[in-house]
Design an enzyme around this catalytic site. Structure first.
Site, PDB file in Angstrom:
ATOM      1  N   GLU A  26      58.229  81.516  38.076  1.00 54.22           N
ATOM      2  CA  GLU A  26      57.249  82.870  38.832  1.00 54.22           C
ATOM      3  C   GLU A  26      55.960  83.005  37.399  1.00 54.22           C
ATOM      4  O   GLU A  26      54.980  83.460  37.995  1.00 54.22           O
ATOM      5  CB  GLU A  26      58.169  84.126  38.861  1.00 54.22           C
ATOM      6  CG  GLU A  26      58.810  83.816  40.051  1.00 54.22           C
ATOM      7  CD  GLU A  26      59.164  85.207  40.717  1.00 54.22           C
ATOM      8  OE1 GLU A  26      58.734  86.419  40.205  1.00 54.22           O
ATOM      9  OE2 GLU A  26      60.025  85.195  41.938  1.00 54.22           O
TER      10      GLU A  26
ATOM     11  N   ASP B  48      63.918  85.475  52.228  1.00 52.86           N
ATOM     12  CA  ASP B  48      64.364  85.139  50.818  1.00 52.86           C
ATOM     13  C   ASP B  48      64.188  86.472  50.249  1.00 52.86           C
ATOM     14  O   ASP B  48      63.706  87.576  50.537  1.00 52.86           O
ATOM     15  CB  ASP B  48      63.206  84.349  50.390  1.00 52.86           C
ATOM     16  CG  ASP B  48      63.561  84.043  48.946  1.00 52.86           C
ATOM     17  OD1 ASP B  48      64.754  83.390  48.757  1.00 52.86           O
ATOM     18  OD2 ASP B  48      62.783  83.994  48.156  1.00 52.86           O
ATOM     19  N   SER B  49      64.965  86.498  48.980  1.00 48.51           N
ATOM     20  CA  SER B  49      64.949  87.586  48.288  1.00 48.51           C
ATOM     21  C   SER B  49      63.557  88.070  47.574  1.00 48.51           C
ATOM     22  O   SER B  49      63.491  88.986  47.040  1.00 48.51           O
ATOM     23  CB  SER B  49      66.101  87.191  47.084  1.00 48.51           C
ATOM     24  OG  SER B  49      65.492  86.250  46.420  1.00 48.51           O
TER      25      SER B  49
END
Length: 263
Positions: free
Chosen positions: A152, A12-13
């Site tokens: 986040e 994933d990034s």
């Protein structure tokens, strides 16, 4: 080690793809997983096709060191821009999260929505994949880039998150009752999304990708032979100060140890 006992590689990034790992651990608890998050270069959603493709190939090289039986691109943006290149280069099968989500969306009666990062939506990957299966599909796609930051930050039950979700989702016609979560961060915001758009069916691309992995393992790749819970190895390109807090929120279990790598 036999092929079926080799790990599943997940890329994933950043750490959003841990929601895909969470789905895999729930559905296939015996499987071992090596997860690579490119946290030093996140986000990918505002980068070019060529750059994202290069990053995906670099990630595949790192994961290849662990001899995975399968690689999963647990990032919608990287799936949209790097899947084909990594499939051509990798020594094992590679799947992304877009095709499983599109498969489910193509079976929806009536119009369907897709929300994701700017790069994912601009790629047209979901529209193309859905219309390959259902040429008559009516699709409403919408970039929602601010939602990644809220996920986040942990603003999961916050009036500001609700307001931004409402601002975005009001742009999708109200007759759309099924929406694809085209970013792996978005499942953590389901409370806000449901308050904003009640009576909506949300298609989680991570959960759908986990089911696609199960189907592949049931075929020629094979399930891990051990019955004990599989190991989880976390590789990151950078470890920020809030990594453990945010990572555990996405993974749904303690983030015990992390290894730093360079791409």
């Amino acid at each position: 080690m036999s092929r079926q006992d080799q790990p599943i590689g997940v890329f994933d990034s950043g750490i959003g793809g841990l929601t895909v790992v969470r789905a895999l651990r729930k559905l296939l608890p015996e499987e071992s997983i090596v997860y690579l998050g490119d946290t030093a270069r996140v986000p990918y959603g505002n980068k070019s096709h060529a750059t994202i493709q290069r990053y995906a190939l670099q990630a595949g090289t790192i994961l290849g060191r662990y001899r995975p039986k399968l690689m999963v691109i647990a990032c919608n943006t990287a799936s949209a821009h790097g899947l084909g290149a990594l499939q051509a280069a990798a020594p094992c099968p590679v799947i992304g999260v877009i095709e499983p989500g599109a498969e489910a969306a193509s079976r929806v009666k009536g119009p369907v929505g897709v929300i994701g990062t700017l790069a994912t939506v601009q790629s047209g990957a979901y529209e193309d994949a859905i219309r390959r299966r259902n040429p008559q599909a009516l699709i409403h796609s919408l970039p929602c880039p601010l939602l990644v930051g809220f996920a986040e930050e942990g603003w999961l039950d916050d009036p500001i998150t609700d307001a931004v979700c409402r601002r975005y989702l009001n742009q999708i016609p109200f007759e759309v009752r099924t929406i694809v979560l085209g970013c792996t961060h978005y499942p953590t915001l389901l409370n806000s999304l449901n308050r904003t758009r009640p009576d909506t069916t949300w298609l989680d691309s991570g959960e759908l990708a986990a089911k696609a992995v199960e189907d592949l393992l049931r075929g020629s790749l094979g399930f891990r032979t051990a019955s004990a819970r599989g190991d989880l190895k976390i590789l990151l390109t950078d470890a920020g100060t809030r990594l453990q807090e945010v990572g555990e929120r996405f993974l749904g279990e303690p983030l015990d140890s992390v290894e730093l790598v360079e791409l």
